[in-house]
Design a protein around this motif. Sequence first.
Motif, PDB file in Angstrom:
ATOM      1  N   THR A 116      -5.084   9.921  -6.317  1.00 54.72           N
ATOM      2  CA  THR A 116      -4.772   8.518  -6.000  1.00 54.72           C
ATOM      3  C   THR A 116      -3.310   8.165  -6.311  1.00 54.72           C
ATOM      4  O   THR A 116      -2.676   8.801  -7.147  1.00 54.72           O
ATOM      5  CB  THR A 116      -5.722   7.580  -6.777  1.00 54.72           C
ATOM      6  N   PRO A 117      -2.787   7.131  -5.649  1.00 55.41           N
ATOM      7  CA  PRO A 117      -1.388   6.723  -5.840  1.00 55.41           C
ATOM      8  C   PRO A 117      -1.249   5.640  -6.908  1.00 55.41           C
ATOM      9  O   PRO A 117      -2.255   5.085  -7.366  1.00 55.41           O
ATOM     10  CB  PRO A 117      -1.025   6.160  -4.468  1.00 55.41           C
ATOM     11  N   GLU A 145       1.145  18.742   3.119  1.00 55.96           N
ATOM     12  CA  GLU A 145       1.085  19.935   2.256  1.00 55.96           C
ATOM     13  C   GLU A 145      -0.381  20.233   1.884  1.00 55.96           C
ATOM     14  O   GLU A 145      -0.813  21.386   1.860  1.00 55.96           O
ATOM     15  CB  GLU A 145       1.866  19.607   0.986  1.00 55.96           C
TER      16      GLU A 145
HETATM   17  P1  NAP Z   1       2.580  10.538  -3.563  1.00 50.36           P
HETATM   18  O1  NAP Z   1       3.863  10.918  -4.171  1.00 50.36           O
HETATM   19  O2  NAP Z   1       2.150  11.249  -2.341  1.00 50.36           O
HETATM   20  O3  NAP Z   1       1.490  10.655  -4.718  1.00 50.36           O
HETATM   21  C1  NAP Z   1       0.140  10.323  -4.515  1.00 50.36           C
HETATM   22  C2  NAP Z   1      -0.714  11.149  -5.444  1.00 50.36           C
HETATM   23  O4  NAP Z   1      -0.570  12.528  -5.105  1.00 50.36           O
HETATM   24  C3  NAP Z   1      -0.324  11.050  -6.913  1.00 50.36           C
HETATM   25  O5  NAP Z   1      -1.462  11.178  -7.704  1.00 50.36           O
HETATM   26  C4  NAP Z   1       0.588  12.255  -7.082  1.00 50.36           C
HETATM   27  O6  NAP Z   1       0.670  12.718  -8.405  1.00 50.36           O
HETATM   28  C5  NAP Z   1      -0.114  13.272  -6.221  1.00 50.36           C
HETATM   29  N1  NAP Z   1       0.756  14.352  -5.744  1.00 50.36           N
HETATM   30  C6  NAP Z   1       2.094  14.340  -5.565  1.00 50.36           C
HETATM   31  N2  NAP Z   1       2.515  15.543  -5.099  1.00 50.36           N
HETATM   32  C7  NAP Z   1       1.408  16.324  -4.997  1.00 50.36           C
HETATM   33  C8  NAP Z   1       1.192  17.658  -4.574  1.00 50.36           C
HETATM   34  N3  NAP Z   1       2.178  18.431  -4.143  1.00 50.36           N
HETATM   35  N4  NAP Z   1      -0.067  18.122  -4.601  1.00 50.36           N
HETATM   36  C9  NAP Z   1      -1.099  17.350  -5.001  1.00 50.36           C
HETATM   37  N5  NAP Z   1      -0.946  16.088  -5.424  1.00 50.36           N
HETATM   38  C10 NAP Z   1       0.292  15.563  -5.406  1.00 50.36           C
HETATM   39  O7  NAP Z   1       2.555   8.995  -3.170  1.00 50.36           O
HETATM   40  P2  NAP Z   1       2.900   7.758  -4.109  1.00 50.36           P
HETATM   41  O8  NAP Z   1       4.370   7.620  -4.131  1.00 50.36           O
HETATM   42  O9  NAP Z   1       2.161   7.811  -5.384  1.00 50.36           O
HETATM   43  O10 NAP Z   1       2.228   6.561  -3.292  1.00 50.36           O
HETATM   44  C11 NAP Z   1       2.851   5.872  -2.306  1.00 50.36           C
HETATM   45  C12 NAP Z   1       2.420   6.376  -0.939  1.00 50.36           C
HETATM   46  O11 NAP Z   1       1.010   6.182  -0.785  1.00 50.36           O
HETATM   47  C13 NAP Z   1       3.056   5.614   0.184  1.00 50.36           C
HETATM   48  O12 NAP Z   1       3.445   6.479   1.213  1.00 50.36           O
HETATM   49  C14 NAP Z   1       1.930   4.694   0.651  1.00 50.36           C
HETATM   50  O13 NAP Z   1       2.081   4.247   1.975  1.00 50.36           O
HETATM   51  C15 NAP Z   1       0.743   5.545   0.450  1.00 50.36           C
HETATM   52  N6  NAP Z   1      -0.498   4.752   0.348  1.00 50.36           N
HETATM   53  C16 NAP Z   1      -1.389   4.816   1.372  1.00 50.36           C
HETATM   54  C17 NAP Z   1      -2.551   4.064   1.320  1.00 50.36           C
HETATM   55  C18 NAP Z   1      -3.553   4.126   2.439  1.00 50.36           C
HETATM   56  O14 NAP Z   1      -4.683   3.686   2.236  1.00 50.36           O
HETATM   57  N7  NAP Z   1      -3.211   4.658   3.587  1.00 50.36           N
HETATM   58  C19 NAP Z   1      -2.802   3.246   0.222  1.00 50.36           C
HETATM   59  C20 NAP Z   1      -1.861   3.197  -0.810  1.00 50.36           C
HETATM   60  C21 NAP Z   1      -0.709   3.974  -0.727  1.00 50.36           C
HETATM   61  P3  NAP Z   1       1.962  12.414  -9.320  1.00 50.36           P
HETATM   62  O15 NAP Z   1       2.005  10.945  -9.483  1.00 50.36           O
HETATM   63  O16 NAP Z   1       1.621  13.119 -10.560  1.00 50.36           O
HETATM   64  O17 NAP Z   1       3.134  12.968  -8.585  1.00 50.36           O
END
Ligand code: NAP
Length: 471
Positions: free
Chosen positions: A142-143, A228
């Motif tokens: 989750t984000p 990824e």
């Molecule tokens: P993110 O960097 O992709 O991170 C999301 C989650 O993935 C975090 O728990 C993160 O952990 C983990 N993660 C990061 N790199 C990873 C990898 N290589 N392998 C596995 N897990 C990994 O995104 P964010 O910056 O937290 O969130 C913002 C994004 O979420 C935006 O693009 C937003 O539009 C999107 N979002 C989409 C929705 C929807 O319903 N479509 C809702 C909310 C947000 P770490 O924090 O430990 O890096």
Amino acid sequence: MYVNGEWILSNSGEYFTVNNPSTKEVVAKVPKANAEETKAAITGASDALKKWSLLTAEQRAKYMLKLRDLMLEYTEELATIMSMEMGKAYNEAKGEVVYAASFLTWYAEEGKRIYGETIPASAENKRLFVIKQPVGVVAAITPWNFPLAMMTRKLGPAMAAGCTGIVKPASQTPLTALAFAKLADMAEIPKGVINIVAGSTKAISDELFNNSAIKKISFTGSTNVGKELVRQSANQLKKLSLELGGHAPYIVFEDADIEKAVEGVVASKFRNAGQTCVCANRIYVHKNIKEEFAKLFVEKVKELKVGNSLAEGVDIGPLVNESGLEKVKEHVEDAVEKGAKVLYGGAEVKDASGYFYIPTILDNVTEEMKIMQEETFGPVAPITIFETDDKAIDAANNTEYGLASYIYTKDISRAVKASEALNFGIVGLNDAMPGVAQAPFGGMKESGYGREGGHQGIRDYLEEKYISLGL
Ligand code: NAP
């Protein structure tokens, strides 16, 4: 960490820190999970599955509603924790708790409607059935921007379907997830049904993807990471659902109720300091009403109070971290260099204790500017004009994203035609806040696949099994 109903520390003895983006101060030190703790969580969830999956839907609903009640009882505590770790304005954070709880309410009931099917056979001595069963142990990644709601939007349908799960929250927001686990503990959810591991992102994620006990992974986050994970899921053909980034167009037609359109865009663009996947990111206004729209928009935005997310009356908190703030600055500088006009804001808050940016409105924005191509994830509203409906729709669709879109018009034919022509999973028609537990939320194109919420949201947690019975 919360693993198999126990509060444990990291075997490595390592911790990571969580900082308050309003003050840059350390809020807490959290034990850092690695592969070992993730494995223990998966074992706990696998053991718990044996009993949890056999409970009746009503028995599972009782647990879920008890957890829901506790979430609502502890709304203020959850909102305070959330606000401290990621900077969501306190009142808005309270709203997220209520929204997050609504997924437990809705899916507690929906679990009772997991119907199977009987199919007419082609032989007299046969009977054909389809039954639906839980997929098994699931994982949720989750984000930080909706630290509570993104968990319950996944765990709600998973628990209702009879699955058990492991949540890996964002490293910025483990505390909201751990507070939720505390409530799960208080609700006496059987041990192992919910597990929370935060820490070493790669080690946790690799274990989740490589461990064959995990049958499904639901990811909400950025499109790049989502891609990824698709590659990683190929090894075991792991079921995956992806809720990714967005770049929402917000179209205001000539006949729109301008006051409502402005009210909507302020809510859509500036909630969570512009850090939502469904934020209005590209605002297309008909050229004949642009001046009136922009004037009212500036008046409303001037009223927004920016400050420490926990302070009374604050509407806009900080950006989540320094790189979030840098991205906003870069997008505004790029737009201004290429000819955009700043109608309001356009700078970070001077001498601030945290990562604050003044809510900003840009005019004369053009398609080649970064802000029209990439998610800004900040409080910046770019306005551009259009002359015909077709041009507005074409421009709105001209993106690799396809999550949310918005239309403001009073003309019913235009509303229907535009809603059908937009290539987005969600259309807010004179509605800037379409997200609710009972409706399907999700994207097209590079905004991902799968739906969360609604009766559609439970499908991914169920397997369909066909049984052919010879009499
Ligand atoms: P993110 O960097 O992709 O991170 C999301 C989650 O993935 C975090 O728990 C993160 O952990 C983990 N993660 C990061 N790199 C990873 C990898 N290589 N392998 C596995 N897990 C990994 O995104 P964010 O910056 O937290 O969130 C913002 C994004 O979420 C935006 O693009 C937003 O539009 C999107 N979002 C989409 C929705 C929807 O319903 N479509 C809702 C909310 C947000 P770490 O924090 O430990 O890096």
